[in-house]
Structures are given as C-alpha cells and as structure tokens.
Design a protein around this motif. Sequence first.
Motif: not given
Lengths: 214, 102
Positions: A109, A114, A182-183, A204, A207, A210
């Motif tokens: 991501n 995303h 994930p970020q 997360s 997806g 978060l």
Amino acid sequence: MYVGFHDRVMPHDHSDHDHPHSLLPSDPALRVKALETILTQKGLIDPAALDEIIDTYENKIGPKNGAHVVARAWSDPDFKAALLVDADPVLAELGYYGRQGEHMVVVENTETVHNMVVCTLCSCYPWPLLGIPPGWYKSDAYRSRAVREPRKVLAEFGVTLPEGQAVRVWDSTAEVRYLVLPQRPEGTEGIDEAALMALVTRDSMIGCGLVVSP
Amino acid sequence: MTPEPSFEAPWHAQLFALTVHLNEAGHFAWPDWAARFGATLKRHGLAKELNGGDDYFIVWLETLEALMTETGAAEATALSDMRAAWEAAYMRTPHGQPVTLD
C-alpha cells in the motif's frame, strides 16, 4: 479453543443435565466422522496427522506470522525490496511456506494505491501468514462485493480512503495468495520491530483495515 | 491483535485437516480441489447467500464426499452406513462416556 461437541443440540436431546445418552453431533459432524473413519480403515489417512494439522493451524499459524513479515519489511529496506520482488524465498527463510505449494505475493500500500484481497472462487488465503480466514472472508457477500464495490465494503470496515488513492483488488487463486503490506503509520519511527508487530492487524494484511499509530 | 478461534466448530477443523492431509498425501492436487469447491460454492450460492460459517463448511464437506466417492476412496453407501453407525453409537452411549463404534 473449542466449546466441544455440545455446540449443536439436536431436538431429541434433553436440555437438562441428566442426559440419558451422549449429545448427538450435528449431521455434518457425523458425516465428517464417517468419512474419517472409512478413510482411516482403508489406510488412506493417519488420524495422528490430522491432529498435527489442527494443532498447527490453531496454535502455531496465525496473523502474527504476517505481522512479523510486515514489521520486518517496515524496519529493513533490503528485506522489503526482496519481499516485493519475489516473496517465496524471503518467506521461506523465515520458515513460512505454503503446504499446498502455493506462491505468495506481497502487494504494498502506498499513498496512491490501496490493495485489497479477495478470493471470488472459494476462499484461497495466505494460510502460512494469516492462518484460517475469518467467516466474513468466506461469505458470499464479501466475495462478490469486494470486486464490485470495494470502497463501499471498505467503508463498512470503517476505512475511508482519500479520493486520490486508487483501490486495487487482488483475486487469490489456489496457486497465488496475496498479502497486503500496509502503510507504516506516522509517528512510529523510533519503534522497534517487536512493537511494530503488535500494531499490525489481520484485517490490515487483507486490505480491509489500516494500521494506526499506538 | 485480538485472539480469535481458528475454527468455529470442531468438525470444521476436522474437515479442514482431513482435506489438507489428503492433499499432502497426494490424493488430489490443491488447484483441482479449489476448482471443485468453487464450483460447488457457486451452485449453492445461487440458491441462497452463504454466510461463510457452517454453510461454507457444509459445501466443503459435500465437495469432499463427492470427490472421495468419485475416486472410489469412499463409496456413498459406505458413507451413509458409517454415519448411521456413529449416530447409533452416540444414542446408546451414556452421557459422559467415550463414544465408540464397537
């Protein structure tokens, strides 16, 4: 963590504590026992191997494996680069590999993309990294809607993405399973790998969630 | 992370393990399994919405029974006889005692 075979009480069972006979398992539970008995009698399966598989999936495999991979990727740029190019050898080094010979692909991501994972066919899932999928992942609703209206589905998970961030939906197969990287949340620069790991949720990595700062 | 039980019911776990074990023992390839399972899910999904819990594993079971019947590993009549034998065993075993076929 089973509740035992008394999770399903048949109509002719007694609701008090004075059962004249054992509680009858549900119809599918009896059919599974029948199948297992016949295959065991024919020497096609080993009941001890079944126990080992259940123990592995209940106690040894779970989202903590995936979280380990994510936290390592956040902390180690070389590891992350290798992971994104070809995940299988990198994961094998950590002891994570698919028992069904499936390939693992890690999708990252970013501020512009995303990623979200579904299996429209059945419920293919990165077992070695996330364990057994949750019920909603296997539901018809998620399997059909994730592709059709991902933003709506994400909103139901409480995830609202900025307009400029595209949603990419990956459809898993028996051969290829996806894990979302994930970020990394802001404000976690000084945090070590073990602490980062604790922040990473199962959702997360599918997806549908978060990772947020502690 | 909130710990969650991996399987909602013991028979889900048993069925899952049985299938994984049969695959690992070389009785079928996983992509073939997934294709069959997907087709059965699709057939059931058209009739009603599957919730991913019991419904899902009932379809899984149907797929495995059909596959084992087709390959001759377990005949349909043997399966229903064995199911009846287990049911009878539960009915005659006093509560709290281990249930056996004998």
